[in-house]
Design an enzyme around this catalytic site. Structure first.
Site, PDB file in Angstrom:
ATOM      1  N   HIS A  75      23.360  50.194  28.352  1.00 21.95           N
ATOM      2  CA  HIS A  75      22.574  51.351  27.908  1.00 21.95           C
ATOM      3  C   HIS A  75      23.548  52.424  27.411  1.00 21.95           C
ATOM      4  O   HIS A  75      24.680  52.518  27.914  1.00 21.95           O
ATOM      5  CB  HIS A  75      21.793  51.860  29.124  1.00 21.95           C
ATOM      6  CG  HIS A  75      20.783  52.912  28.856  1.00 21.95           C
ATOM      7  ND1 HIS A  75      21.105  54.234  28.677  1.00 21.95           N
ATOM      8  CD2 HIS A  75      19.427  52.850  28.764  1.00 21.95           C
ATOM      9  CE1 HIS A  75      20.003  54.941  28.481  1.00 21.95           C
ATOM     10  NE2 HIS A  75      18.963  54.119  28.533  1.00 21.95           N
TER      11      HIS A  75
ATOM     12  N   CYS B 181      17.835  52.488  23.646  1.00 20.17           N
ATOM     13  CA  CYS B 181      19.116  53.132  24.002  1.00 20.17           C
ATOM     14  C   CYS B 181      20.215  52.092  24.183  1.00 20.17           C
ATOM     15  O   CYS B 181      21.047  52.210  25.104  1.00 20.17           O
ATOM     16  CB  CYS B 181      18.999  53.992  25.256  1.00 20.17           C
ATOM     17  SG  CYS B 181      17.876  55.361  25.064  1.00 20.17           S
TER      18      CYS B 181
ATOM     19  N   LYS C  96      12.492  55.408  37.926  1.00 21.58           N
ATOM     20  CA  LYS C  96      12.182  53.992  37.652  1.00 21.58           C
ATOM     21  C   LYS C  96      11.821  53.266  38.945  1.00 21.58           C
ATOM     22  O   LYS C  96      11.356  52.147  38.933  1.00 21.58           O
ATOM     23  CB  LYS C  96      13.366  53.314  36.979  1.00 21.58           C
ATOM     24  CG  LYS C  96      13.683  53.962  35.634  1.00 21.58           C
ATOM     25  CD  LYS C  96      14.816  53.293  34.930  1.00 21.58           C
ATOM     26  CE  LYS C  96      15.428  54.201  33.900  1.00 21.58           C
ATOM     27  NZ  LYS C  96      14.878  54.037  32.568  1.00 21.58           N
TER      28      LYS C  96
ATOM     29  N   GLN D 260      18.039  49.537  36.566  1.00 19.25           N
ATOM     30  CA  GLN D 260      17.023  48.484  36.623  1.00 19.25           C
ATOM     31  C   GLN D 260      17.248  47.590  37.837  1.00 19.25           C
ATOM     32  O   GLN D 260      16.292  47.050  38.401  1.00 19.25           O
ATOM     33  CB  GLN D 260      17.046  47.623  35.342  1.00 19.25           C
ATOM     34  CG  GLN D 260      16.938  48.410  34.045  1.00 19.25           C
ATOM     35  CD  GLN D 260      15.579  49.093  33.872  1.00 19.25           C
ATOM     36  OE1 GLN D 260      14.568  48.683  34.452  1.00 19.25           O
ATOM     37  NE2 GLN D 260      15.555  50.151  33.072  1.00 19.25           N
TER      38      GLN D 260
ATOM     39  N   ASP E 241      25.740  50.221  36.922  1.00 18.95           N
ATOM     40  CA  ASP E 241      24.576  50.992  36.478  1.00 18.95           C
ATOM     41  C   ASP E 241      23.354  50.263  37.037  1.00 18.95           C
ATOM     42  O   ASP E 241      22.922  49.242  36.505  1.00 18.95           O
ATOM     43  CB  ASP E 241      24.561  51.039  34.948  1.00 18.95           C
ATOM     44  CG  ASP E 241      23.256  51.623  34.412  1.00 18.95           C
ATOM     45  OD1 ASP E 241      22.362  51.948  35.214  1.00 18.95           O
ATOM     46  OD2 ASP E 241      23.129  51.730  33.176  1.00 18.95           O
TER      47      ASP E 241
HETATM   48  N1  PMP Z   1      20.883  52.605  32.443  1.00 21.01           N
HETATM   49  C1  PMP Z   1      19.858  51.778  32.284  1.00 21.01           C
HETATM   50  C2  PMP Z   1      20.071  50.294  32.409  1.00 21.01           C
HETATM   51  C3  PMP Z   1      18.591  52.294  32.013  1.00 21.01           C
HETATM   52  O1  PMP Z   1      17.549  51.457  31.861  1.00 21.01           O
HETATM   53  C4  PMP Z   1      18.431  53.698  31.893  1.00 21.01           C
HETATM   54  C5  PMP Z   1      17.082  54.302  31.554  1.00 21.01           C
HETATM   55  N2  PMP Z   1      16.425  53.658  30.506  1.00 21.01           N
HETATM   56  C6  PMP Z   1      19.531  54.520  32.089  1.00 21.01           C
HETATM   57  C7  PMP Z   1      20.746  53.942  32.369  1.00 21.01           C
HETATM   58  C8  PMP Z   1      19.435  56.018  32.012  1.00 21.01           C
HETATM   59  O2  PMP Z   1      18.618  56.501  33.026  1.00 21.01           O
HETATM   60  P1  PMP Z   1      18.149  58.041  33.057  1.00 21.01           P
HETATM   61  O3  PMP Z   1      17.655  58.342  31.670  1.00 21.01           O
HETATM   62  O4  PMP Z   1      17.072  58.060  34.072  1.00 21.01           O
HETATM   63  O5  PMP Z   1      19.347  58.850  33.435  1.00 21.01           O
END
Ligand code: PMP
Length: 417
Positions: A134, A375, A237, A214, A211
Site C-alpha cells: 500500500h 492505493c 478496519k 489487513q 503492515d
Molecule cells: N496498509 C494497508 C494494507 C491498507 O489496506 C491500508 C488501508 N487501505 C493502509 C495501510 C492505510 O491505513 P489507514 O489509511 O487506516 O492509515
C-alpha cells in the site's frame, strides 16, 4: 439469551446471519435495495457494542486523560489505558508500554520511518519492500530514503499475486537494514510469509516492520510468535472507529528511538535549553490522544473476542472460495490475485468495462465494491492493470452477499457491454 450463554454458543459455532444483527447499518437500503457491503478492506462497519461504548464514554466519563486530579479525568484515563491493555492481549505483546496509539496505520508506519529510519539508516543501507505494498508502506520509506541516502529494493510478486520466500531471498542481503511488508495484501488478499521473512531479515541483522492493516482482520496475530520488530494497524478496519491506530514494537526498540512529534504528554521536563522525554509509550503520544476512538477500539476487540477466531476464519475461507468460484463463472470476469495463501479479499476485472463504471453500476443494485488502484499503484503497474474492482469480506458477510454480487454483475454486463 444471556450475554454469557451467547458467548458460550459463539465459542463453538459462528453464525454470520446472527452477527449481522449486531451491525445497525446493515439493515439500511441503498437505492431502494438491501445493502450488500463488500468493502470492508477499505473500512469495516461497526457493531452496536462499539457505538454504545463510544457514546457512553462521551456521555458519562469524558474528560482529558493523564492530567486531571478529578474523578472524571481519572475514569477517562482508566478507560483509555484499559483499551491499551485490550490491544496488548489481542496481539499478545509483552506489556502495554509496547502499544503506541496513533491515528492509524499510516501514522504508525510514518512514525517508524521518521524515527527509527532517520536514526539508523545511512547511504548504502537498503530498505526492502514488496511490489504489493500500500502507498502508506512505500511513501514514508521514500521520504526517509531521500533524507538518509539509503536505497529502496523491491521484492517481485508472482503472476498469481503470491510472494514466495525465494523472492525475498533474492533481495534481502548484508546491506538490508529493514524489511517492510504487508501481512495481507489489501488488493489481492495474498498472505505473506512473515515468519520466514523475519528469519531471513534477522539473520542479516535487519529489522522487520509488518503492515498489519489487513492481517489483523483476517489472521490471529501474535507479535511474539511472528517475531517481527514492528506491527502497525488501523482500528477502522477491525470493526472499530477511525482516527485510532496502533504501533506495536518491543520496548527496547521504542526506548532507543527518538520521539516523533513534540508537545504535551510526551515530555518529562521542558526548559528553553532542552527537554527530556516521558517513558514509552507516552514518548510517542504527543498532545491529547484519541481518547474515545481508543475506547471504541477496545470495545471492538471485546466484541471480536466473543467469537472463536478459527470459526470466523473458516467462515471467511468459505466465503472466499464461494466468491472465487462464482465470479469465475461470469463471462468476461478475470480474477486478479489467486495465490494459494489468501484472505477474503478478491480483485477482479470485467473485459470491456472500466472498474469505476462497473462499481457505479453495481452500486445501483445496492452492492458496494471498491474500484481503482487501491492505493497500490506500483502493484497495478506490475499486474498490467490501471485499476481493478475489489470485493472484500467481513464477519457479517454471507454467501447470499456473494450471490447478490454475482446477480448484480450479470445485470452490469447487460448495461455496460
Ligand atoms: N496498509 C494497508 C494494507 C491498507 O489496506 C491500508 C488501508 N487501505 C493502509 C495501510 C492505510 O491505513 P489507514 O489509511 O487506516 O492509515
Amino acid at each position: 439469551m444471556t450475554a454469557a450463554a451467547r458467548k458460550a454458543a459463539m465459542a463453538t459455532t459462528f453464525d454470520p446471519v446472527a452477527v449481522r444483527c449486531d451491525f445497525p447499518i446493515l439493515a439500511r437500503q441503498v437505492h431502494g435495495k438491501p445493502l450488500v457491503y463488500l468493502d470492508s478492506a477499505a473500512s469495516a462497519q461497526k457493531p452496536k457494542a462499539v457505538l454504545d461504548a463510544m457514546t457512553a464514554a462521551f456521555e458519562t466519563e469524558y474528560a482529558n486523560v493523564h492530567r486531571g486530579a478529578y474523578l472524571l479525568s481519572e475514569r477517562a484515563t482508566v478507560n483509555y489505558e484499559a483499551a491499551r491493555e485490550k490491544v496488548r492481549a489481542f496481539v499478545n505483546a509483552k506489556e502495554p508500554a509496547e502499544i503506541v496509539f496513533t491515528k492509524g496505520a499510516t501514522e504508525a508506519i510514518n512514525l517508524v520511518a521518521a524515527t527509527w529510519g532517520r536514526a539508523n539508516l545511512k547511504p548504502g543501507d537498503e530498505i526492502v519492500l514488496t511490489e504489493l505494498e500500500h502507498h502508506s508502506n512505500i511513501v514514508p520509506w521514500q521520504l526517509v530514503r531521500d533524507q538518509t541516502g539509503a536505497t529502496i529494493r523491491v521484492v517481485k510478486i508472482e503472476n498469481d499475486g503470491g510472494v514466495p520466500t525465494t523472492a525475498f531471498a533474492q533481495v534481502i542481503g548484508p546491506r538490508t537494514k529493514i524489511v517492510a511488508l504487508a501481512h495481507v495484501s489489501n488488493v489481492l488478499g495474498t498472505i505473506l510469509p512473515v515468519e520466514q521473512v523475519v528469519e531471513m531479515a534477522h539473520a542479516v541483522g535487519a529489522k522487520v516492520l509488518v503492515d498489519g492493516c489487513q492481517g489483523i482482520v483476517h489472521e490471529s496475530v501474535d507479535v511474539q510468535s511472528l517475531g517481527c520488530d514492528f506491527y502497525a494497524f488501523s482500528g477502522h478496519k477491525l470493526y472499530g472507529p477511525n482516527a485510532i491506530g496502533v504501533l506495536w514494537a518491543r520496548r527496547e526498540l521504542l526506548e532507543a528511538m527518538p520521539p516523533y512529534q513534540g508537545g504535551g504528554e510526551m515530555i518529562s521536563t521542558v526548559t528553553f535549553e532542552r527537554s527530556t522525554w516521558a517513558e514509552v509509550p507516552a514518548k510517542f503520544e504527543a498532545g491529547t490522544p484519541p481518547i474515545v476512538p481508543a475506547i471504541g477500539l477496545g470495545a471492538a476487540i471485546d466484541y471480536l473476542s466473543q467469537f472463536d477466531r478459527a470459526a470466523v476464519a473458516a467462515h471467511e475461507r468459505d466465503l472466499l472460495s464461494h466468491a472465487m468460484h462464482r465470479l469465475s463463472e461470469v463471462p468476461g470476469i478475470k480474477l486478479v490475485g489467486t495465490a494459494q495463501r489468501k484472505a477474503a479479499v478478491q480483485s477482479f476485472v470485467l473485459d470491456g468495462a472500466h472498474p469505476h463504471d462497473l462499481a457505479t453500476v453495481l452500486d445501483r443494485s445496492g452492492v458496494c465494491v471498491r474500484a481503482g488502484h487501491h492505493c497500490a499503484q506500483p502493484l497495478m503497474a506490475a499486474l498490467g492493470h490501471t485499476a481493478t474492482a475489489r470485493a472484500s469480506f467481513g464477519i457479517y458477510n454471507t454467501t447470499a452477499d456473494v450471490d447478490a454480487l454475482i446477480a448484480a454483475l450479470h445485470k452490469a454486463r447487460e448495461i455496460l457491454l
